[in-house]
Design a protein around this motif. Sequence first.
Motif, short mmCIF file in Angstrom:
data_model
loop_
_atom_site.label_atom_id
_atom_site.label_comp_id
_atom_site.label_asym_id
_atom_site.label_seq_id
_atom_site.Cartn_x
_atom_site.Cartn_y
_atom_site.Cartn_z
N ARG A 24 30.55 72.34 2.14
CA ARG A 24 29.13 72.31 1.83
C ARG A 24 28.45 71.20 2.60
NH1 ARG A 24 26.39 70.11 -3.76
NH2 ARG A 24 24.30 71.00 -3.46
N ASP A 25 27.26 71.49 3.08
CA ASP A 25 26.40 70.48 3.71
C ASP A 25 25.21 70.29 2.77
OD1 ASP A 25 24.43 69.11 5.16
OD2 ASP A 25 25.19 69.87 7.06
N ASN A 26 25.21 69.18 2.03
CA ASN A 26 24.16 68.94 1.04
C ASN A 26 22.77 68.89 1.67
OD1 ASN A 26 26.03 68.83 -0.98
ND2 ASN A 26 26.11 66.61 -1.06
N ALA A 27 22.70 68.23 2.82
CA ALA A 27 21.40 68.03 3.46
C ALA A 27 20.76 69.35 3.87
CB ALA A 27 21.55 67.13 4.67
N LYS A 28 21.60 70.34 4.16
CA LYS A 28 21.08 71.62 4.62
C LYS A 28 21.12 72.69 3.52
CE LYS A 28 22.42 70.90 9.45
NZ LYS A 28 23.20 71.41 10.60
N ASP A 29 21.62 72.33 2.34
CA ASP A 29 21.77 73.32 1.27
C ASP A 29 22.52 74.55 1.78
OD1 ASP A 29 18.75 72.77 -0.69
OD2 ASP A 29 20.85 72.23 -1.08
N THR A 30 23.57 74.30 2.50
CA THR A 30 24.33 75.38 3.13
C THR A 30 25.80 75.24 2.80
OG1 THR A 30 22.74 75.56 4.94
CG2 THR A 30 24.94 76.45 5.33
N VAL A 31 26.42 76.37 2.50
CA VAL A 31 27.85 76.44 2.28
C VAL A 31 28.47 77.23 3.42
CG1 VAL A 31 29.66 77.39 0.79
CG2 VAL A 31 27.74 76.17 -0.22
#
Length: 125
Positions: free
Chosen positions: A72-79
């Motif tokens: 997960r990339d929290n900054a991008k809200d992407t999994v």
Amino acid sequence: QVQLVESGGGLVQAGGSLRLSCAASGRTFSTTAMGWFRQAPGKEREFVAAIKWSALSRYYAASVAGRFTISRDNAKDTVYLQMNSLKPDDTAVYYCAATKGSLYDSTDSGLYDYWGQGTQVTVSS
């Protein structure tokens, strides 16, 4: 509401790699976990992997453990779902999903509240 958009699918030869992305938008702060499922033609949808925000716990189906990695990339809200050593049996439409609940069973598709539209992954032999 949470919207999920998958990308990164395509055609790859056996042994190759692909990375799927699932971008979330909307009330993403309400979610507690996200997962990936897949559905091959004529088969039921099956669990692939999941990640919980608390402790970043990760779960994998036995068929993909050691080959796939969820992150997960929290900054991008992407999994992401990094898929290595792909096999023809991995051919399916891959869906990402998110839940607001406790997700006591990450493999249960009924516990997920939001779903993406799916992305096709085809692995040739």
